[in-house]
Design a protein around this motif. Structure first.
Motif, PDB file in Angstrom:
ATOM      1  N   THR A 183       0.801  -1.227   0.000  1.00  0.00           N
ATOM      2  CA  THR A 183       0.000   0.000   0.000  1.00  0.00           C
ATOM      3  C   THR A 183       0.841   1.288   0.000  1.00  0.00           C
ATOM      4  OG1 THR A 183      -1.858  -1.159   0.940  1.00  0.00           O
ATOM      5  CG2 THR A 183      -1.880   1.229   1.192  1.00  0.00           C
ATOM      6  N   PRO A 184       1.849   1.402   0.868  1.00  0.00           N
ATOM      7  CA  PRO A 184       2.634   2.651   0.829  1.00  0.00           C
ATOM      8  C   PRO A 184       3.239   2.899  -0.558  1.00  0.00           C
ATOM      9  CG  PRO A 184       3.173   1.381   2.788  1.00  0.00           C
ATOM     10  CD  PRO A 184       2.313   0.492   1.922  1.00  0.00           C
ATOM     11  N   GLY A 185       3.731   1.874  -1.184  1.00  0.00           N
ATOM     12  CA  GLY A 185       4.333   2.018  -2.508  1.00  0.00           C
ATOM     13  C   GLY A 185       3.319   2.431  -3.558  1.00  0.00           C
ATOM     14  N   GLN A 186       2.127   1.868  -3.463  1.00  0.00           N
ATOM     15  CA  GLN A 186       1.086   2.220  -4.436  1.00  0.00           C
ATOM     16  C   GLN A 186       0.610   3.656  -4.244  1.00  0.00           C
ATOM     17  OE1 GLN A 186      -0.102   1.094  -7.186  1.00  0.00           O
ATOM     18  NE2 GLN A 186       1.171  -0.729  -7.099  1.00  0.00           N
ATOM     19  N   LEU A 187       0.466   4.072  -2.989  1.00  0.00           N
ATOM     20  CA  LEU A 187       0.043   5.460  -2.736  1.00  0.00           C
ATOM     21  C   LEU A 187       1.099   6.420  -3.249  1.00  0.00           C
ATOM     22  CD1 LEU A 187      -1.449   5.272   0.885  1.00  0.00           C
ATOM     23  CD2 LEU A 187      -2.679   5.305  -1.291  1.00  0.00           C
ATOM     24  N   SER A 188       2.335   6.058  -3.010  1.00  0.00           N
ATOM     25  CA  SER A 188       3.454   6.872  -3.471  1.00  0.00           C
ATOM     26  C   SER A 188       3.430   7.006  -4.990  1.00  0.00           C
ATOM     27  CB  SER A 188       4.732   6.208  -2.964  1.00  0.00           C
ATOM     28  OG  SER A 188       5.826   6.578  -3.729  1.00  0.00           O
ATOM     29  N   ARG A 189       3.120   5.906  -5.647  1.00  0.00           N
ATOM     30  CA  ARG A 189       3.056   5.917  -7.103  1.00  0.00           C
ATOM     31  C   ARG A 189       1.888   6.762  -7.612  1.00  0.00           C
ATOM     32  NH1 ARG A 189       2.963   0.347 -10.535  1.00  0.00           N
ATOM     33  NH2 ARG A 189       1.826   1.390 -12.173  1.00  0.00           N
ATOM     34  N   GLN A 190       0.721   6.552  -6.988  1.00  0.00           N
ATOM     35  CA  GLN A 190      -0.467   7.306  -7.412  1.00  0.00           C
ATOM     36  C   GLN A 190      -0.274   8.801  -7.208  1.00  0.00           C
ATOM     37  OE1 GLN A 190      -3.220   6.116  -8.912  1.00  0.00           O
ATOM     38  NE2 GLN A 190      -2.525   3.997  -8.803  1.00  0.00           N
ATOM     39  N   CYS A 191       0.357   9.163  -6.097  1.00  0.00           N
ATOM     40  CA  CYS A 191       0.500  10.581  -5.752  1.00  0.00           C
ATOM     41  C   CYS A 191       1.809  11.171  -6.235  1.00  0.00           C
ATOM     42  CB  CYS A 191       0.389  10.760  -4.234  1.00  0.00           C
ATOM     43  SG  CYS A 191      -1.264  10.441  -3.627  1.00  0.00           S
ATOM     44  N   LYS A 192       2.625  10.372  -6.851  1.00  0.00           N
ATOM     45  CA  LYS A 192       3.954  10.820  -7.294  1.00  0.00           C
ATOM     46  C   LYS A 192       4.668  11.552  -6.162  1.00  0.00           C
ATOM     47  CE  LYS A 192       2.553  11.117 -12.136  1.00  0.00           C
ATOM     48  NZ  LYS A 192       1.173  10.608 -11.922  1.00  0.00           N
ATOM     49  N   SER A 193       4.643  10.926  -5.009  1.00  0.00           N
ATOM     50  CA  SER A 193       5.248  11.517  -3.825  1.00  0.00           C
ATOM     51  C   SER A 193       5.988  10.419  -3.071  1.00  0.00           C
ATOM     52  CB  SER A 193       4.151  12.117  -2.942  1.00  0.00           C
ATOM     53  OG  SER A 193       4.601  12.236  -1.611  1.00  0.00           O
ATOM     54  N   GLY A 194       7.135  10.748  -2.538  1.00  0.00           N
ATOM     55  CA  GLY A 194       7.899   9.760  -1.780  1.00  0.00           C
ATOM     56  C   GLY A 194       7.579   9.766  -0.291  1.00  0.00           C
ATOM     57  N   ALA A 195       6.639  10.641   0.114  1.00  0.00           N
ATOM     58  CA  ALA A 195       6.322  10.774   1.537  1.00  0.00           C
ATOM     59  C   ALA A 195       5.352   9.684   1.980  1.00  0.00           C
ATOM     60  CB  ALA A 195       5.745  12.160   1.810  1.00  0.00           C
ATOM     61  N   THR A 196       5.825   8.440   2.010  1.00  0.00           N
ATOM     62  CA  THR A 196       4.909   7.322   2.260  1.00  0.00           C
ATOM     63  C   THR A 196       4.297   7.334   3.659  1.00  0.00           C
ATOM     64  OG1 THR A 196       6.830   5.950   2.740  1.00  0.00           O
ATOM     65  CG2 THR A 196       5.882   5.729   0.556  1.00  0.00           C
ATOM     66  N   VAL A 197       5.077   7.768   4.657  1.00  0.00           N
ATOM     67  CA  VAL A 197       4.533   7.796   6.028  1.00  0.00           C
ATOM     68  C   VAL A 197       3.363   8.776   6.095  1.00  0.00           C
ATOM     69  CG1 VAL A 197       5.049   8.339   8.452  1.00  0.00           C
ATOM     70  CG2 VAL A 197       6.718   7.072   7.079  1.00  0.00           C
ATOM     71  N   GLU A 198       3.572   9.935   5.504  1.00  0.00           N
ATOM     72  CA  GLU A 198       2.524  10.955   5.443  1.00  0.00           C
ATOM     73  C   GLU A 198       1.289  10.437   4.692  1.00  0.00           C
ATOM     74  OE1 GLU A 198       2.807  15.166   3.552  1.00  0.00           O
ATOM     75  OE2 GLU A 198       4.512  14.922   4.928  1.00  0.00           O
TER      76      GLU A 198
END
Ligand SMILES: [Zn+2]
Length: 84
Positions: free
Chosen positions: A56-71
């Motif tokens: 999930t963190p990796g997918q959110l990061s990909r969708q949002c083009k953001s590396g801030a996975t904790v956030e």
């Protein structure tokens, strides 16, 4: 001829399984921030059983083009709480 009513089916971006749209979380990213889906723009779906999925963190990061996975993950949990 009667047409069978069918529920819209959408794919969870994490497990890539297909579910009825009504049971999924609909999310979107705005300026790199995760938000519940508003009324316009690109959205994506996630099933509730994937909230704790390791991908999930990796997918959110990909969708949002953001590396801030904790956030992104913290925001996801907030959205779920508000969603009930
Ligand atoms: Zn899933």
């Amino acid at each position: 001829m009667a047409q069978k009513l069918h529920q819209p089916i959408r794919m969870c971006v994490v497990c890539r399984e297909r579910f009825a749209q009504v049971g999924l979380l609909r999310l979107q990213c705005r300026n790199g921030k995760l938000e519940p889906y508003g009324k316009e723009g690109r959205s994506f779906y996630m099933c509730r059983s994937c909230i704790e999925h390791k991908k999930t963190p990796g997918q959110l990061s990909r969708q949002c083009k953001s590396g801030a996975t904790v956030e992104l993950m913290n925001r996801l949990k907030e959205i779920i709480v508000n969603d009930g």
